[in-house]
Design an enzyme around this catalytic site. Structure first.
Site, PDB file in Angstrom:
ATOM      1  CG  LEU A 286      -1.859  -1.212   1.341  1.00  0.00           C
ATOM      2  CD1 LEU A 286      -2.715  -1.105   2.591  1.00  0.00           C
ATOM      3  CD2 LEU A 286      -2.735  -1.343   0.097  1.00  0.00           C
ATOM      4  CD  GLU A 287       3.969   1.802  -4.254  1.00  0.00           C
ATOM      5  OE1 GLU A 287       4.000   2.867  -4.918  1.00  0.00           O
ATOM      6  OE2 GLU A 287       4.489   0.742  -4.638  1.00  0.00           O
ATOM      7  CG  ASN A 288      -1.683   5.746  -2.557  1.00  0.00           C
ATOM      8  OD1 ASN A 288      -1.247   6.797  -2.992  1.00  0.00           O
ATOM      9  ND2 ASN A 288      -1.821   4.652  -3.303  1.00  0.00           N
ATOM     10  CD  GLN A 345       7.981  -0.336  -3.604  1.00  0.00           C
ATOM     11  OE1 GLN A 345       8.072   0.506  -4.514  1.00  0.00           O
ATOM     12  NE2 GLN A 345       6.823  -0.665  -3.056  1.00  0.00           N
TER      13      GLN A 345
END
Length: 462
Positions: A286-288, A345
């Site tokens: 989940l990048e948000n 990442q």
């Protein structure tokens, strides 16, 4: 009625005089909890410290707090197995969720790195004198005896979950969409990959719930690829000894688990996908933003239903793992007992601070990968829970693309202390889990250079 120790002793003496020599077990008068400090190593400009909290009392200690002063000019760096708050030169470490309970006679430890002269003073444990927390004199030499192995991270407080994975693994993401990279059926993922993360399950109209199906664009690009084909391919990879997990989110994902109801919806929907397709686990990408409290509830619920073989992976962005207080990092630490691996990442992030807190390292270098991985390794995660996420060559990311040989050098530096750049971690981590790449499709597009270089190297690690 309570009797004094003197009275007990007088009764023993009288009894002995009357009937001869008799052994009598006197009651134990144990001390309470204490906290003792030691410098486990000292290299001149800095040192590593360790506090051990021992429960010498007769009842369980539920929660602990150790506070102390450091002299001017001495600062704290990375720390592990505790939470830290500071006010000037006064520092307070409190327990994590998994090590706050100390049974009678047991002990727990936490550690940290210090820079500059001096050592802790004025130690208090839960507001009372530490009673043994006075710093001990550092050893006369920092070189360990020849028979002592290189220092590694502190022993884990919980054993690794049972997942059936190799000691070192290569993880790759498989595209469930059509983009400029090569399209692949799942069964055509190269054999070098140990774990395949299917990207992605997506949000539904129900908060927290996710869904998955083969993307129509991908199906068309492959000349027809159905859900039934995909399910069969999951079983094919598993028959080859591989693990297949469903990844949730991605760059544009909008999955939100922000309350108890959405935590239940997440657990239920992921469990349904595992039942339908046979996935071995779940990956949180989940990048948000995420709420660590409710995501932890969702993952623990899911694990209770699937069992100890459930793989739980994460793929946070670099910024999300800069501090134990960040939401992703907090989630990882809060579910440390069931977490499999965090594949951060290490790309698309620009320059970042490493675990030495005194330099900004440029992405795309051995220094960057090692110094940032060191933060996780020194702040509470076990080495087997840390993986290095890198792009699989040109086209895979906007920045931070490195040659696969750079990934191997970072693995060597972290596990063996060799092939490092100018930054060297404070210890080695032989149990480091491995590497991850975005993505399998981009790797195949670039002639499998990542997998063919990194996978064989993982097999050589300690």
């Amino acid at each position: 009625m309570k009797r004094s120790r003197a009275l007990v002793l007088s009764l023993v003496t009288a009894l002995t005089a009357a009937v001869g020599a008799v052994w009598v077990a006197l009651p134990a008068f144990a001390a309470g909890a204490t906290a003792s400090f030691v410098k486990t190593s000292d290299w001149g400009s800095g040192w590593e410290g360790k506090y051990t909290i021992t429960n010498g009392g007769g009842s369980t200690v539920n929660g602990w707090s150790v506070s102390f002063d450091l002299p001017a000019g001495t600062t704290l760096g990375s720390y592990w197995d505790a939470l830290l708050t500071s006010s000037g030169q006064r520092h307070t470490f409190t327990n994590r969720s998994w090590n706050g309970s100390i049974a009678p006679g047991a002990s727990v430890s936490f550690g940290f790195l210090g820079s500059g002269p001096g050592a802790p003073t004025n130690c208090l444990l839960n507001g009372a004198p530490c009673g043994g927390g006075t710093p001990t004199t550092p050893p006369p030499t920092t070189t360990p005896p020849p028979t002592t192995p290189p220092p590694t991270t502190p022993p884990p407080t919980t054993p690794p979950p049972t997942t059936g994975l190799p000691k070192h693994i290569l993880t790759g993401y498989w595209h469930n969409f059509d983009n400029p990279a090569v399209e692949l059926r799942l069964r055509d993922v190269p054999a070098e990959y140990d774990v395949v993360a299917v990207a992605f399950a997506e949000a539904t109209a129900t908060p927290g719930a996710v869904t998955f199906a083969v993307d129509p664009g991908l199906s068309a690009a492959l000349g027809g690829y159905t859900d039934a084909d995909f399910s069969a391919d999951v079983r094919t990879l598993q028959s080859r000894g591989k693990k297949v997990i469903i990844s949730v989110g991605g760059e544009t994902g909008r999955v939100a688990v922000n309350d108890a109801a959405s935590a239940v919806a997440f657990s239920n929907s992921v469990y349904a996908l595992i039942q339908r397709y046979g996935f071995d686990g779940v990956d949180i990408d989940l990048e948000n933003g995420l709420n660590p409290t409710y995501m932890a509830q969702a993952l623990r619920s899911l694990r209770s239903r699937v069992g100890a073989n459930l793989i739980i992976a994460m793929a946070p962005q670099t910024i999300d793992m800069q501090s134990p207080g960040a939401s992703y990092f907090k989630l990882a630490l809060d579910i440390k007992d069931i977490l499999t691996v965090v594949n951060t990442q290490f790309y698309n992030s620009g320059a970042m601070l490493g675990c030495d807190n005194n330099a900004a390292y440029a992405q795309g270098t051995v220094n960057f990968i090692v110094a940032l991985a060191c933060i996780q390794l020194e702040a509470g995660l076990r080495p087997d829970q840390v993986g290095l996420g890198l792009p699989a060559g040109p086209g895979a990311a906007g920045g931070g693309v490195v040659a696969p040989s750079v990934v191997n050098a970072a693995l060597d530096c972290l596990t063996r202390g060799t092939n490092c750049g100018s930054f060297r971690p404070p210890r080695t981590y032989p149990g480091l889990r491995g590497a991850m790449t975005w993505s399998v499709n981009w790797d195949v597009t670039n002639n499998n250079a990542f997998a063919r270089t990194v996978a064989p190297h993982l097999d050589t690690l300690p």
